[in-house]
Design a protein around this motif. Sequence first.
Motif, PDB file in Angstrom:
ATOM      1  N   GLY A 115       0.788  -1.211   0.000  1.00 27.63           N
ATOM      2  CA  GLY A 115       0.000   0.000   0.000  1.00 27.63           C
ATOM      3  C   GLY A 115       0.827   1.271   0.000  1.00 27.63           C
ATOM      4  O   GLY A 115       0.317   2.332   0.314  1.00 27.63           O
ATOM      5  N   ARG A 132      -0.761   8.306  -7.875  1.00 27.89           N
ATOM      6  CA  ARG A 132      -1.894   8.693  -7.059  1.00 27.89           C
ATOM      7  C   ARG A 132      -2.459   7.474  -6.320  1.00 27.89           C
ATOM      8  O   ARG A 132      -2.513   6.386  -6.891  1.00 27.89           O
ATOM      9  N   PRO A 133      -2.861   7.654  -5.110  1.00 27.12           N
ATOM     10  CA  PRO A 133      -3.486   6.546  -4.380  1.00 27.12           C
ATOM     11  C   PRO A 133      -4.765   6.092  -5.080  1.00 27.12           C
ATOM     12  O   PRO A 133      -5.395   6.866  -5.807  1.00 27.12           O
ATOM     13  N   PRO A 134      -5.204   4.855  -4.878  1.00 26.61           N
ATOM     14  CA  PRO A 134      -6.349   4.317  -5.601  1.00 26.61           C
ATOM     15  C   PRO A 134      -7.664   5.042  -5.313  1.00 26.61           C
ATOM     16  O   PRO A 134      -8.589   4.954  -6.102  1.00 26.61           O
ATOM     17  N   HIS A 135      -7.786   5.776  -4.241  1.00 29.72           N
ATOM     18  CA  HIS A 135      -9.071   6.413  -3.928  1.00 29.72           C
ATOM     19  C   HIS A 135      -9.276   7.714  -4.682  1.00 29.72           C
ATOM     20  O   HIS A 135     -10.299   8.350  -4.542  1.00 29.72           O
ATOM     21  N   TYR A 136      -8.307   8.165  -5.535  1.00 29.93           N
ATOM     22  CA  TYR A 136      -8.489   9.381  -6.317  1.00 29.93           C
ATOM     23  C   TYR A 136      -9.108   9.093  -7.654  1.00 29.93           C
ATOM     24  O   TYR A 136      -8.946   8.144  -8.284  1.00 29.93           O
TER      25      TYR A 136
END
Length: 64
Positions: A53, A60-64
């Motif tokens: 993680g 970019r992190p997956p939640h963007y």
Amino acid sequence: MEKLEEKIAYMSRTVDDLSDIVAAQQNEIDRLNRRVEMLMRREGEREAAGSGGTVSGDERPPHY
């Protein structure tokens, strides 16, 4: 002589109390060491599985 006996008894009790404290602290240190080892092992397994993680660079992190 009586004063010396009282002093020895007091010192003996103090040594026993300190010994109990040191033993309790050692138990706490041992418990914390086991916990750190478990967490390090768990993190190593997580990294080996590829689900660390971590975000590197401009990714970019997956939640963007």
